[in-house]
Scaffold this motif. Structure first.
Motif: not given
Length: 224
Positions: A14, A17-22
């Motif tokens: 969790d 970061p949202s930018a790395n939610q791959k």
């Protein structure tokens, strides 16, 4: 010890970061982090799993190696296994035989814990009879047995259990020396147990362990 389950790493994931939610990145990260988290969680359980009160099976065997006491009774066992038409070896008395009576018998976990506690206490014993009584009284606390030591004054002593005739396994452990506490230079002369429940016979004695005629039971003396 229960089966090892994967530890929860969701709290760590969790933090990504949202930018790395791959999906591929999260999968690779999980593959790296999960084993480390699992090892950390496992190491955190070792102390509890090998605590003498919680350990079972091979865990107790490892403790036995550490303290120097295996769970094997070094005998052909007699008077222990289940037998029909026996007052002491019938149902709820004798142990079910597994193999030949000449094979070593592995002590069950519940009794093996008592044996290990005895060995640990023996390893720390100061060699005095007063502390020996403390160890034996703690060991048999909550049981029908009252331990005692008889010093014969000739460098020999006897160890006994008053209160009730011991069950076959306790008797085997007693007479095979699992509960021996003796100062250096002393020899065990024998083991004393009552023939029936209650105090044992003794002249000029009247307490919870010994009594006179019409009350005290004849003692049974077993050689080591």
């Amino acid at each position: 010890m229960s089966g090892i389950l994967p530890s929860d790493i969701s709290v760590y994931l969790d933090l990504v970061p949202s930018a790395n939610q791959k999906p591929n990145f999260l999968a690779a990260l999980s593959a790296c982090v999960q084993p480390i988290s699992d090892i950390t969680a496992f190491l955190g359980t070792i102390n509890a799993d090998f605590d003498i009160d919680n350990a079972v099976g091979v865990q107790l065997d490892i403790l036995g190696v550490i303290v120097g006491r295996t769970r094997a009774l070094l005998l052909p066992v007699s008077g222990v296994f289940f037998s029909f038409d026996s007052a002491t070896l019938g149902f709820d008395g004798g142990i079910w035989q597994a193999g030949s009576v000449t094979e070593l018998y592995e002590i069950p976990d519940s009794q093996y814990r008592t044996v290990l506690r005895m060995k640990i206490a023996n390893n720390q014993w100061d060699g005095s009879l007063p502390s020996a009584y403390t160890i034996l009284n703690d060991l048999f606390s909550g049981t029908p047995f009252v331990p005692f030591i008889e010093d014969h004054g000739n460098k020999t002593l006897s160890i006994g259990l008053s209160g009730s005739p011991p069950d076959p396994l306790t008797f085997a452990l007693l007479t095979q020396g699992f509960f021996d506490l003796r100062p250096a230079g002393m020899q065990i002369q024998g083991y004393i147990t009552p023939s029936v429940p209650g105090p044992m016979f003794g002249f000029d004695l009247e307490n919870t362990m010994f009594a006179g005629f019409d009350t005290g039971a004849w003692a049974i003396h077993t050689l080591p």
